[in-house]
Design a protein around this motif. Structure first.
Motif, PDB file in Angstrom:
ATOM      1  N   ASP A 366       0.828  -1.206   0.000  1.00 19.66           N
ATOM      2  CA  ASP A 366       0.000   0.000   0.000  1.00 19.66           C
ATOM      3  C   ASP A 366       0.866   1.262   0.000  1.00 19.66           C
ATOM      4  O   ASP A 366       0.483   2.295  -0.550  1.00 19.66           O
ATOM      5  N   ALA A 367       2.031   1.168   0.604  1.00 20.74           N
ATOM      6  CA  ALA A 367       2.909   2.336   0.698  1.00 20.74           C
ATOM      7  C   ALA A 367       3.543   2.704  -0.636  1.00 20.74           C
ATOM      8  O   ALA A 367       4.126   3.784  -0.768  1.00 20.74           O
ATOM      9  N   LEU A 368       3.447   1.842  -1.629  1.00 21.65           N
ATOM     10  CA  LEU A 368       3.982   2.186  -2.952  1.00 21.65           C
ATOM     11  C   LEU A 368       3.253   3.400  -3.533  1.00 21.65           C
ATOM     12  O   LEU A 368       3.800   4.082  -4.425  1.00 21.65           O
ATOM     13  N   ALA A 369       2.052   3.654  -3.050  1.00 22.64           N
ATOM     14  CA  ALA A 369       1.275   4.808  -3.530  1.00 22.64           C
ATOM     15  C   ALA A 369       1.256   5.946  -2.507  1.00 22.64           C
ATOM     16  O   ALA A 369       0.448   6.878  -2.631  1.00 22.64           O
ATOM     17  N   ASP A 370       2.115   5.887  -1.498  1.00 29.93           N
ATOM     18  CA  ASP A 370       2.116   6.920  -0.462  1.00 29.93           C
ATOM     19  C   ASP A 370       2.511   8.268  -1.056  1.00 29.93           C
ATOM     20  O   ASP A 370       3.293   8.343  -2.021  1.00 29.93           O
ATOM     21  N   ARG A 371       2.006   9.322  -0.482  1.00 29.12           N
ATOM     22  CA  ARG A 371       2.327  10.665  -0.994  1.00 29.12           C
ATOM     23  C   ARG A 371       3.754  11.097  -0.662  1.00 29.12           C
ATOM     24  O   ARG A 371       4.267  12.043  -1.244  1.00 29.12           O
ATOM     25  N   ASP A 372       4.406  10.420   0.283  1.00 23.76           N
ATOM     26  CA  ASP A 372       5.791  10.753   0.671  1.00 23.76           C
ATOM     27  C   ASP A 372       6.756   9.950  -0.203  1.00 23.76           C
ATOM     28  O   ASP A 372       6.717   8.714  -0.224  1.00 23.76           O
ATOM     29  N   ALA A 373       7.632  10.643  -0.905  1.00 22.38           N
ATOM     30  CA  ALA A 373       8.545   9.983  -1.841  1.00 22.38           C
ATOM     31  C   ALA A 373       9.503   9.032  -1.130  1.00 22.38           C
ATOM     32  O   ALA A 373       9.819   7.939  -1.643  1.00 22.38           O
ATOM     33  N   GLU A 374       9.975   9.409   0.054  1.00 27.34           N
ATOM     34  CA  GLU A 374      10.913   8.553   0.775  1.00 27.34           C
ATOM     35  C   GLU A 374      10.227   7.274   1.232  1.00 27.34           C
ATOM     36  O   GLU A 374      10.823   6.188   1.195  1.00 27.34           O
ATOM     37  N   VAL A 375       8.981   7.377   1.634  1.00 24.05           N
ATOM     38  CA  VAL A 375       8.219   6.188   2.017  1.00 24.05           C
ATOM     39  C   VAL A 375       8.040   5.278   0.806  1.00 24.05           C
ATOM     40  O   VAL A 375       8.185   4.047   0.897  1.00 24.05           O
ATOM     41  N   ARG A 376       7.732   5.871  -0.362  1.00 22.70           N
ATOM     42  CA  ARG A 376       7.573   5.048  -1.574  1.00 22.70           C
ATOM     43  C   ARG A 376       8.875   4.331  -1.923  1.00 22.70           C
ATOM     44  O   ARG A 376       8.868   3.140  -2.272  1.00 22.70           O
ATOM     45  N   ARG A 377       9.997   5.035  -1.828  1.00 25.79           N
ATOM     46  CA  ARG A 377      11.300   4.399  -2.128  1.00 25.79           C
ATOM     47  C   ARG A 377      11.585   3.262  -1.151  1.00 25.79           C
ATOM     48  O   ARG A 377      12.114   2.210  -1.540  1.00 25.79           O
ATOM     49  N   THR A 378      11.246   3.483   0.110  1.00 22.73           N
ATOM     50  CA  THR A 378      11.476   2.437   1.112  1.00 22.73           C
ATOM     51  C   THR A 378      10.632   1.205   0.817  1.00 22.73           C
ATOM     52  O   THR A 378      11.121   0.063   0.861  1.00 22.73           O
ATOM     53  N   ALA A 379       9.362   1.415   0.496  1.00 15.56           N
ATOM     54  CA  ALA A 379       8.480   0.287   0.182  1.00 15.56           C
ATOM     55  C   ALA A 379       8.998  -0.482  -1.019  1.00 15.56           C
ATOM     56  O   ALA A 379       8.987  -1.729  -1.034  1.00 15.56           O
ATOM     57  N   GLN A 380       9.467   0.232  -2.039  1.00 13.34           N
ATOM     58  CA  GLN A 380      10.002  -0.428  -3.224  1.00 13.34           C
ATOM     59  C   GLN A 380      11.235  -1.255  -2.891  1.00 13.34           C
ATOM     60  O   GLN A 380      11.402  -2.387  -3.359  1.00 13.34           O
ATOM     61  N   ALA A 381      12.090  -0.676  -2.058  1.00 10.76           N
ATOM     62  CA  ALA A 381      13.309  -1.393  -1.668  1.00 10.76           C
ATOM     63  C   ALA A 381      12.970  -2.649  -0.875  1.00 10.76           C
ATOM     64  O   ALA A 381      13.619  -3.694  -1.023  1.00 10.76           O
ATOM     65  N   VAL A 382      11.963  -2.540  -0.009  1.00 11.85           N
ATOM     66  CA  VAL A 382      11.567  -3.692   0.814  1.00 11.85           C
ATOM     67  C   VAL A 382      10.982  -4.807  -0.039  1.00 11.85           C
ATOM     68  O   VAL A 382      11.300  -5.996   0.144  1.00 11.85           O
ATOM     69  N   LEU A 383      10.143  -4.439  -1.002  1.00  7.13           N
ATOM     70  CA  LEU A 383       9.439  -5.452  -1.815  1.00  7.13           C
ATOM     71  C   LEU A 383      10.272  -5.980  -2.966  1.00  7.13           C
ATOM     72  O   LEU A 383      10.005  -7.056  -3.485  1.00  7.13           O
ATOM     73  N   GLY A 384      11.287  -5.232  -3.351  1.00  6.14           N
ATOM     74  CA  GLY A 384      12.133  -5.686  -4.449  1.00  6.14           C
ATOM     75  C   GLY A 384      11.694  -5.109  -5.788  1.00  6.14           C
ATOM     76  O   GLY A 384      10.595  -4.536  -5.911  1.00  6.14           O
ATOM     77  N   PRO A 385      12.502  -5.253  -6.814  1.00  4.81           N
ATOM     78  CA  PRO A 385      12.215  -4.616  -8.115  1.00  4.81           C
ATOM     79  C   PRO A 385      10.988  -5.159  -8.831  1.00  4.81           C
ATOM     80  O   PRO A 385      10.445  -4.508  -9.723  1.00  4.81           O
ATOM     81  N   ASP A 386      10.540  -6.336  -8.479  1.00  2.00           N
ATOM     82  CA  ASP A 386       9.406  -6.936  -9.207  1.00  2.00           C
ATOM     83  C   ASP A 386       8.064  -6.576  -8.591  1.00  2.00           C
ATOM     84  O   ASP A 386       7.015  -7.036  -9.095  1.00  2.00           O
ATOM     85  N   ALA A 387       8.048  -5.800  -7.543  1.00  2.00           N
ATOM     86  CA  ALA A 387       6.765  -5.462  -6.868  1.00  2.00           C
ATOM     87  C   ALA A 387       5.927  -4.557  -7.725  1.00  2.00           C
ATOM     88  O   ALA A 387       6.424  -3.714  -8.477  1.00  2.00           O
TER      89      ALA A 387
END
Length: 387
Positions: A366-387
């Motif tokens: 859900d955080a991939l769509a967060d309004r905070d860019a740093e939160v979005r980057r963190t979520a992407q890093a956690v889930l990996g490139p295929d998320a």
């Protein structure tokens, strides 16, 4: 005398030591700043060079040092015959308050004492409180070279309880001196370590000192040394009135990895000091203290310090218990009191990723769509490139 006789060999050894540490003629010795005092032209000359000839200015050698050299050069079988001369010279030196010469003699006899028990006993007998202070002052003098300090550290443990007392007093003095030099303190602590290696209980005595700086140094050294007794020695320091000592004691205990430390750290999550709470949260995470999950959640609900919050979140991630997910969800949404800062939210998503339960990963997606860019980057890093 045959060249290979025992006495000839001893003289050859003494000359070799003298040649190794030879120096140019320096100022003549006196009662207050004698031969071998720190700051001379060569601070390591004390090991083998006792002045037994007058200086070019006609200053006679110190009688005590001449007597000591006679003892050092004597073959072991003949040494008992010369001890009376050393004792008489030492008594005379005390009478004229030649503390520096007494300190020099104690050092030389302690060296000889490595292979001669009589010499070791006589070295200890020479060390009064004033002589012990002379030796410690040499150790911490700002112009004492590293080689000289190393030589002193190696001989001080053999010189008896007066030296230990003088070392403790020096540590007290350094603790309250606003202009204290880190090099001097390191030199003193190096001597403490040497004494502890030889079986002294000086670290235990330091831990009981009322000055928090001395007690903290003890906690740090005990933690670094480890060993089977570290738990018993550091546990009381986690109740020290000064938080800096409690923090250092817990840090040292954490290195042991013992289950008991994790239980203790769980209790210290409620310590009034921020630094202790940070160390406690770090410790329960590193040691995998499952029983700390609920106390960590309770900590998040009341904690105002950002550093403690960050460390508690990291610990929850390391523990990996899905029971923490609801609290982390409240934090990421900003509804967990006032802890919804960007840094805390980012740390919470990392913890959710580390827990890895279905609900935890759903929150991260859900955080991939967060309004905070740093939160979005963190979520992407956690889930990996295929998320």
């Amino acid at each position: 005398m045959p060249p290979d006789s025992p006495r000839s060999a001893l003289r050859g050894l003494a000359r070799s030591i003298q040649d190794l540490f030879r120096r140019e003629p320096a100022a003549p010795p006196e009662a207050s700043a004698g031969w071998g005092a720190p700051g001379g032209e060569s601070e390591v000359a004390w090991v083998g060079e006792l002045r037994t000839e007058p200086t070019p200015d006609g200053v006679p050698p110190d009688p005590l040092l001449a007597a000591v050299q006679t003892a050092v050069l004597a073959p072991p079988a003949q040494r008992p015959d010369v001890w009376s001369g050393v004792e008489a010279a030492a008594q005379e030196a005390r009478g004229r308050r030649a503390w520096s010469a007494l300190a020099d003699a104690a050092e030389m006899l302690a060296r000889l004492g490595e292979s001669d028990a009589d010499a070791r006993e006589r070295a200890v007998a020479l060390v009064t409180p004033v002589v012990a202070s002379q030796l410690i002052d040499r150790l911490r003098a700002p112009d004492t070279s590293p080689a000289r300090r190393e030589a002193l550290r190696s001989v001080l443990p053999a010189l008896g309880p007066e030296v230990e007392e003088a070392l403790l007093q020096a540590l007290r003095d350094e603790a309250v001196d606003p202009a204290t030099d880190h090099g001097r303190r390191r030199a003193l602590l190096g001597a403490v370590a040497e004494m502890a290696d030889r079986g002294s209980d000086i670290l235990v005595r330091m831990a009981a000192e009322p000055d928090w700086r001395v007690a903290r140094n003890a906690a740090q050294m005990l933690g670094e040394r480890g060993g089977p007794e570290v738990l018993a020695r550091l546990r009381p320091l986690t109740r020290h009135p000064d938080a800096r000592v409690r923090r250092e004691a817990l840090s040292g205990l954490a290195r042991t990895g013992e289950d008991e430390v994790g239980v203790l750290a769980k209790v210290l999550l409620e310590d009034p000091d921020v630094g202790v709470r940070v160390q406690a949260a770090r410790t329960v995470g590193l040691l995998g203290v499952g029983l700390a999950v609920r106390p960590l959640i309770a900590l998040l609900e009341r904690e105002e310090d950002a550093g403690v919050v960050q460390e508690a979140l990291r610990a929850l991630g390391m523990l990996g218990d899905p029971a923490a997910v609801p609290a982390l969800e409240r934090l990421t949404s900003g509804s967990l009191l006032s802890r919804g800062s960007q840094e805390a939210r980012v740390a919470a998503y990392r913890a959710l990723g580390a827990i890895g339960s279905p609900r935890a990963l759903e929150l991260v997606r859900d955080a991939l769509a967060d309004r905070d860019a740093e939160v979005r980057r963190t979520a992407q890093a956690v889930l990996g490139p295929d998320a």
